[in-house]
Motif scaffolding. Structure first.
Motif, PDB file in Angstrom:
ATOM      1  N   MET A   1       0.819  -1.207   0.000  1.00 50.84           N
ATOM      2  CA  MET A   1       0.000   0.000   0.000  1.00 50.84           C
ATOM      3  C   MET A   1       0.856   1.261   0.000  1.00 50.84           C
ATOM      4  O   MET A   1       0.436   2.296  -0.499  1.00 50.84           O
ATOM      5  N   ALA A   2       2.047   1.184   0.562  1.00 52.10           N
ATOM      6  CA  ALA A   2       2.934   2.352   0.565  1.00 52.10           C
ATOM      7  C   ALA A   2       3.374   2.724  -0.849  1.00 52.10           C
ATOM      8  O   ALA A   2       3.730   3.872  -1.101  1.00 52.10           O
ATOM      9  N   THR A   3       3.332   1.776  -1.768  1.00 52.52           N
ATOM     10  CA  THR A   3       3.752   2.054  -3.147  1.00 52.52           C
ATOM     11  C   THR A   3       2.637   2.649  -3.993  1.00 52.52           C
ATOM     12  O   THR A   3       2.863   2.992  -5.143  1.00 52.52           O
ATOM     13  N   VAL A   4       1.454   2.782  -3.441  1.00 51.38           N
ATOM     14  CA  VAL A   4       0.286   3.201  -4.213  1.00 51.38           C
ATOM     15  C   VAL A   4       0.142   4.715  -4.311  1.00 51.38           C
ATOM     16  O   VAL A   4      -0.653   5.209  -5.072  1.00 51.38           O
ATOM     17  N   SER A   5       0.922   5.466  -3.598  1.00 49.86           N
ATOM     18  CA  SER A   5       0.764   6.924  -3.620  1.00 49.86           C
ATOM     19  C   SER A   5       1.098   7.490  -4.994  1.00 49.86           C
ATOM     20  O   SER A   5       1.875   6.914  -5.752  1.00 49.86           O
ATOM     21  N   VAL A   6       0.502   8.621  -5.300  1.00 52.96           N
ATOM     22  CA  VAL A   6       0.761   9.301  -6.559  1.00 52.96           C
ATOM     23  C   VAL A   6       2.029  10.130  -6.365  1.00 52.96           C
ATOM     24  O   VAL A   6       2.071  11.040  -5.553  1.00 52.96           O
ATOM     25  N   ALA A   7       3.066   9.795  -7.096  1.00 49.51           N
ATOM     26  CA  ALA A   7       4.360  10.451  -6.909  1.00 49.51           C
ATOM     27  C   ALA A   7       4.348  11.869  -7.476  1.00 49.51           C
ATOM     28  O   ALA A   7       3.667  12.150  -8.457  1.00 49.51           O
ATOM     29  N   GLY A   8       5.109  12.734  -6.846  1.00 56.60           N
ATOM     30  CA  GLY A   8       5.172  14.128  -7.277  1.00 56.60           C
ATOM     31  C   GLY A   8       5.755  14.312  -8.664  1.00 56.60           C
ATOM     32  O   GLY A   8       5.404  15.251  -9.367  1.00 56.60           O
ATOM     33  N   ASN A   9       6.631  13.405  -9.084  1.00 59.22           N
ATOM     34  CA  ASN A   9       7.235  13.567 -10.411  1.00 59.22           C
ATOM     35  C   ASN A   9       6.248  13.291 -11.539  1.00 59.22           C
ATOM     36  O   ASN A   9       6.528  13.604 -12.688  1.00 59.22           O
ATOM     37  N   THR A  10       5.078  12.733 -11.232  1.00 55.89           N
ATOM     38  CA  THR A  10       4.071  12.509 -12.271  1.00 55.89           C
ATOM     39  C   THR A  10       3.457  13.819 -12.748  1.00 55.89           C
ATOM     40  O   THR A  10       2.816  13.854 -13.786  1.00 55.89           O
ATOM     41  N   ILE A  11       3.654  14.885 -11.989  1.00 59.15           N
ATOM     42  CA  ILE A  11       3.105  16.189 -12.364  1.00 59.15           C
ATOM     43  C   ILE A  11       3.694  16.668 -13.691  1.00 59.15           C
ATOM     44  O   ILE A  11       3.048  17.387 -14.447  1.00 59.15           O
ATOM     45  N   ALA A  12       4.890  16.242 -14.013  1.00 56.48           N
ATOM     46  CA  ALA A  12       5.544  16.675 -15.250  1.00 56.48           C
ATOM     47  C   ALA A  12       5.067  15.909 -16.479  1.00 56.48           C
ATOM     48  O   ALA A  12       5.321  16.334 -17.600  1.00 56.48           O
ATOM     49  N   VAL A  13       4.373  14.805 -16.280  1.00 61.00           N
ATOM     50  CA  VAL A  13       3.979  13.955 -17.412  1.00 61.00           C
ATOM     51  C   VAL A  13       3.061  14.671 -18.407  1.00 61.00           C
ATOM     52  O   VAL A  13       3.290  14.591 -19.618  1.00 61.00           O
ATOM     53  N   PRO A  14       1.996  15.383 -17.981  1.00 58.88           N
ATOM     54  CA  PRO A  14       1.160  16.054 -18.987  1.00 58.88           C
ATOM     55  C   PRO A  14       1.928  17.047 -19.853  1.00 58.88           C
ATOM     56  O   PRO A  14       1.674  17.132 -21.054  1.00 58.88           O
ATOM     57  N   ALA A  15       2.876  17.776 -19.250  1.00 60.43           N
ATOM     58  CA  ALA A  15       3.656  18.734 -20.044  1.00 60.43           C
ATOM     59  C   ALA A  15       4.506  18.011 -21.083  1.00 60.43           C
ATOM     60  O   ALA A  15       4.623  18.473 -22.227  1.00 60.43           O
ATOM     61  N   MET A  16       5.071  16.880 -20.687  1.00 64.12           N
ATOM     62  CA  MET A  16       5.879  16.115 -21.649  1.00 64.12           C
ATOM     63  C   MET A  16       5.008  15.571 -22.778  1.00 64.12           C
ATOM     64  O   MET A  16       5.388  15.639 -23.953  1.00 64.12           O
ATOM     65  N   ILE A  17       3.844  15.047 -22.428  1.00 67.29           N
ATOM     66  CA  ILE A  17       2.948  14.504 -23.454  1.00 67.29           C
ATOM     67  C   ILE A  17       2.454  15.633 -24.367  1.00 67.29           C
ATOM     68  O   ILE A  17       2.336  15.456 -25.579  1.00 67.29           O
ATOM     69  N   GLY A  18       2.175  16.794 -23.778  1.00 67.20           N
ATOM     70  CA  GLY A  18       1.745  17.942 -24.584  1.00 67.20           C
ATOM     71  C   GLY A  18       2.790  18.379 -25.579  1.00 67.20           C
ATOM     72  O   GLY A  18       2.465  18.855 -26.668  1.00 67.20           O
ATOM     73  N   GLN A  19       4.067  18.221 -25.227  1.00 69.34           N
ATOM     74  CA  GLN A  19       5.131  18.568 -26.162  1.00 69.34           C
ATOM     75  C   GLN A  19       5.298  17.501 -27.241  1.00 69.34           C
ATOM     76  O   GLN A  19       5.603  17.813 -28.389  1.00 69.34           O
ATOM     77  N   ILE A  20       5.089  16.242 -26.866  1.00 66.97           N
ATOM     78  CA  ILE A  20       5.248  15.159 -27.832  1.00 66.97           C
ATOM     79  C   ILE A  20       4.071  15.107 -28.799  1.00 66.97           C
ATOM     80  O   ILE A  20       4.253  14.937 -30.006  1.00 66.97           O
ATOM     81  N   VAL A  21       2.854  15.253 -28.262  1.00 62.63           N
ATOM     82  CA  VAL A  21       1.639  15.204 -29.083  1.00 62.63           C
ATOM     83  C   VAL A  21       0.949  16.564 -28.971  1.00 62.63           C
ATOM     84  O   VAL A  21       0.187  16.803 -28.035  1.00 62.63           O
ATOM     85  N   PRO A  22       1.194  17.467 -29.900  1.00 63.32           N
ATOM     86  CA  PRO A  22       0.643  18.822 -29.798  1.00 63.32           C
ATOM     87  C   PRO A  22      -0.881  18.892 -29.717  1.00 63.32           C
ATOM     88  O   PRO A  22      -1.421  19.842 -29.157  1.00 63.32           O
ATOM     89  N   SER A  23      -1.578  17.894 -30.214  1.00 65.84           N
ATOM     90  CA  SER A  23      -3.044  17.933 -30.139  1.00 65.84           C
ATOM     91  C   SER A  23      -3.548  17.804 -28.699  1.00 65.84           C
ATOM     92  O   SER A  23      -4.695  18.141 -28.413  1.00 65.84           O
ATOM     93  N   PHE A  24      -2.712  17.344 -27.789  1.00 64.67           N
ATOM     94  CA  PHE A  24      -3.086  17.230 -26.373  1.00 64.67           C
ATOM     95  C   PHE A  24      -2.695  18.463 -25.565  1.00 64.67           C
ATOM     96  O   PHE A  24      -2.959  18.521 -24.367  1.00 64.67           O
ATOM     97  N   SER A  25      -2.072  19.439 -26.194  1.00 67.02           N
ATOM     98  CA  SER A  25      -1.556  20.592 -25.451  1.00 67.02           C
ATOM     99  C   SER A  25      -2.654  21.385 -24.747  1.00 67.02           C
ATOM    100  O   SER A  25      -2.397  22.031 -23.737  1.00 67.02           O
TER     101      SER A  25
END
Length: 129
Positions: free
Chosen positions: A56-80
């Protein structure tokens, strides 16, 4: 590095988006706990023969996931157009899991035992994990 990334990503967030995404961020946290929590708990209890609180300790949402939408937005501009809202949702889920997951893990450690502390002290102890 994470505080710098968080500042850079957070500097562009409109505060009104936080209110718009508030419930969806809470809902995202609940989905993470409900979907991945039982799987991690069962794997820890059944396969690893442990009490389950480690899973259960591994189930938390990690803070580094906050950067994922920005990365995806740069890779796939239609998601920006979704980057700001998704960043706020994940931020809300990360904050909630940082606050609530230790309490969930502590409850599980008390309920199912914490062998490390029982070996050292001979009885269950009330430790905040």
């Amino acid at each position: 590095m994470l505080p710098i990334m968080g500042f850079i990503l957070g500097a562009n967030i409109d505060l009104w988006k936080i209110f718009e995404a508030g419930f969806s961020g809470v809902f995202l946290f609940i989905i993470v706990i409900v979907v991945t929590g039982p799987v991690a708990f069962i794997v820890d209890r059944v396969l690893l023969k442990r009490p389950g609180y480690g899973g259960m300790a591994t189930v938390s949402v990690a803070g580094n996931t906050i950067a994922v939408p920005a990365m995806i937005g740069q890779i796939v501009p239609s998601f920006s157009s979704y980057v700001k809202l998704a960043t706020v949702q994940i931020s809300c889920a990360a904050v909630l899991s940082a606050i609530l997951c230790p309490f969930i893990v502590q409850w599980l450690a008390k309920r199912f035992g914490c062998p490390k502390y029982e070996e050292n002290f001979g009885e269950k102890q009330n430790f905040i994990i």
